[in-house]
Design an enzyme around this catalytic site. Structure first.
Site, PDB file in Angstrom:
ATOM      1  N   LYS A  96       0.823  -1.211   0.000  1.00  0.00           N
ATOM      2  CA  LYS A  96       0.000   0.000   0.000  1.00  0.00           C
ATOM      3  C   LYS A  96       0.860   1.265   0.000  1.00  0.00           C
ATOM      4  CE  LYS A  96      -0.704   0.550   5.011  1.00  0.00           C
ATOM      5  NZ  LYS A  96      -1.719   0.689   6.066  1.00  0.00           N
ATOM      6  N   ASP A  97       2.158   1.143   0.361  1.00  0.00           N
ATOM      7  CA  ASP A  97       3.054   2.302   0.366  1.00  0.00           C
ATOM      8  C   ASP A  97       3.629   2.614  -1.011  1.00  0.00           C
ATOM      9  OD1 ASP A  97       2.746   2.649   3.115  1.00  0.00           O
ATOM     10  OD2 ASP A  97       4.491   1.407   3.607  1.00  0.00           O
ATOM     11  N   ARG A 142      -8.543   8.842   4.901  1.00  0.00           N
ATOM     12  CA  ARG A 142      -9.621   7.867   4.716  1.00  0.00           C
ATOM     13  C   ARG A 142     -10.163   7.376   6.056  1.00  0.00           C
ATOM     14  NH1 ARG A 142      -9.301   2.712   5.505  1.00  0.00           N
ATOM     15  NH2 ARG A 142      -7.021   2.776   5.498  1.00  0.00           N
ATOM     16  N   ARG A 143      -9.263   6.945   6.935  1.00  0.00           N
ATOM     17  CA  ARG A 143      -9.695   6.455   8.245  1.00  0.00           C
ATOM     18  C   ARG A 143     -10.397   7.556   9.044  1.00  0.00           C
ATOM     19  NH1 ARG A 143      -3.983   3.345   9.538  1.00  0.00           N
ATOM     20  NH2 ARG A 143      -4.469   1.344   8.534  1.00  0.00           N
ATOM     21  N   ARG A 159       1.674   9.819  14.421  1.00  0.00           N
ATOM     22  CA  ARG A 159       2.765   9.270  13.598  1.00  0.00           C
ATOM     23  C   ARG A 159       3.588   8.324  14.443  1.00  0.00           C
ATOM     24  NH1 ARG A 159       5.023  11.486   9.309  1.00  0.00           N
ATOM     25  NH2 ARG A 159       5.896   9.384   9.205  1.00  0.00           N
ATOM     26  N   ARG A 165       2.937   4.111  18.492  1.00  0.00           N
ATOM     27  CA  ARG A 165       1.512   4.446  18.526  1.00  0.00           C
ATOM     28  C   ARG A 165       0.809   3.745  19.694  1.00  0.00           C
ATOM     29  NH1 ARG A 165      -0.485   5.430  12.300  1.00  0.00           N
ATOM     30  NH2 ARG A 165       1.515   6.157  11.515  1.00  0.00           N
ATOM     31  N   CYS A 250      -2.045   9.485  -0.429  1.00  0.00           N
ATOM     32  CA  CYS A 250      -2.205   9.672   1.018  1.00  0.00           C
ATOM     33  C   CYS A 250      -3.254  10.736   1.344  1.00  0.00           C
ATOM     34  CB  CYS A 250      -0.864  10.054   1.640  1.00  0.00           C
ATOM     35  SG  CYS A 250       0.330   8.698   1.669  1.00  0.00           S
TER      36      CYS A 250
END
Length: 316
Positions: A96-97, A142-143, A159, A165, A250
């Site tokens: 996904k990156d 999105r989230r 981040r 996190r 992003c």
């Protein structure tokens, strides 16, 4: 058979012992992903793989959200440069990156069998209901929108790697955070979490997929094709095609999920417009010779819907 395959791939018997240098980011999660690739390669071939770690631009810059970064592919570009300069032979990424636009001399030669594509909501308390005003950490647009569609929460940027996190969550800086379930599973972590799936919780395209990049048409590319997973490749190709048509990165709130079998492929697509409005559509088609044409037509239809909503919003 494996000996003959190695002779074919490397050309000369004495080159079979040639070491492959694998580049990866140095986080615990990135190293776990690299381990999976090393295991797949050494199971298929009698080769030595050396792991070389690097810090990407995205790892170094921690004071801004990903969508505020001045360039795309912040976790990928440094490894791309090392591949092109032949300082490494292959690079491992969370797929996904990887941005859609790629250097022409590189290719994603293998994808491993997909792990969970979904997001999870992780909390110190109950994750069944988010109380009004709860602080939820995510750096994904999105989230952020998906949470606001469902819960009256306060979404705050976060981040850092998975450990960082989770530590911020435990320290009370957040009431909950959102992470990819695949990362939690790969690290073997036990956390209090709830899977986010179904409308409107469609994950990022290619989430849960480990990708291996190499120089185009290299000997390493030929080796990597031996560990490429066909169903995961079909899912990734469909998701990338939809993303290419919808536009995304992003800063664009797009979720795309394909599920492929040998006979059919299912698609879910989410496009966030505002905290109050979004598009959620699905498709199921047979995996015949024309299925990608149907995927493209579906994506064009969703794009037309998005463009019309945006135009009407501008007019009003």
């Amino acid at each position: 058979m494996r000996l003959l395959r190695l002779l074919r791939l490397f050309g000369r018997g004495e080159e079979m012992a040639r070491k492959i240098i694998l580049g990866t980011r140095g986080s615990k999660l990135a190293l776990k992903q690299a381990e999976k690739v090393v295991e797949a390669l050494t199971d298929a071939f009698s080769v030595e793989v050396e792991v070389k770690t690097v810090k990407s631009f995205g790892d170094i810059v921690q004071d801004r959200a990903l969508y505020e970064m001045p360039t795309r592919g912040v976790f990928v570009k440094k490894l791309d440069a090392l591949l092109i300069s032949r300082k490494i032979d292959i690079a491992v990424h969370s797929m996904k990156d990887i941005p859609l636009e790629r250097p022409p001399s590189l290719e994603t030669a293998a994808v491993l069998p997909r792990d969970s594509p979904y997001d999870v909501l992780i909390s110190n308390g109950s994750v069944e209901e988010m109380p009004e005003g709860a602080v939820v950490g995510t750096s994904s647009v999105r989230r952020r929108l998906q949470m606001l569609h469902r819960f009256p929460v306060n979404v705050k940027d976060i981040r850092g790697n998975v450990d960082t996190r989770l530590r911020k969550l435990r320290n009370g800086e957040y009431d909950a955070i959102i992470l990819a379930e695949a990362g939690i599973q790969r690290l073997g972590l036990e956390v209090n979490c709830k899977r986010l799936c179904g409308e409107p919780f469609v994950p990022a395209p290619n989430q849960g997929i480990i990708a291996v990049v190499s120089r185009l048409n290299s000997r390493e590319s030929e080796m990597l094709r031996e560990i490429d997973d066909a169903e995961t490749r079909a899912e990734a190709s469909a998701e990338e095609e939809v993303l290419r048509i919808l536009g995304g990165g992003c800063a664009t709130p797009v979720g795309i999920l394909a599920k492929a079998t040998k006979s059919e492929i299912k698609l879910e697509v989410y496009v966030g417009i505002s905290p109050e409005k979004y598009i959620y559509k699905g498709l199921k088609v047979r995996r015949d010779e024309e299925y990608m044409d149907k995927v493209r037509a579906f994506a064009m239809k969703v794009k037309s819907m998005k463009d019309e909503i945006v135009r009407n919003k501008i007019k009003s």
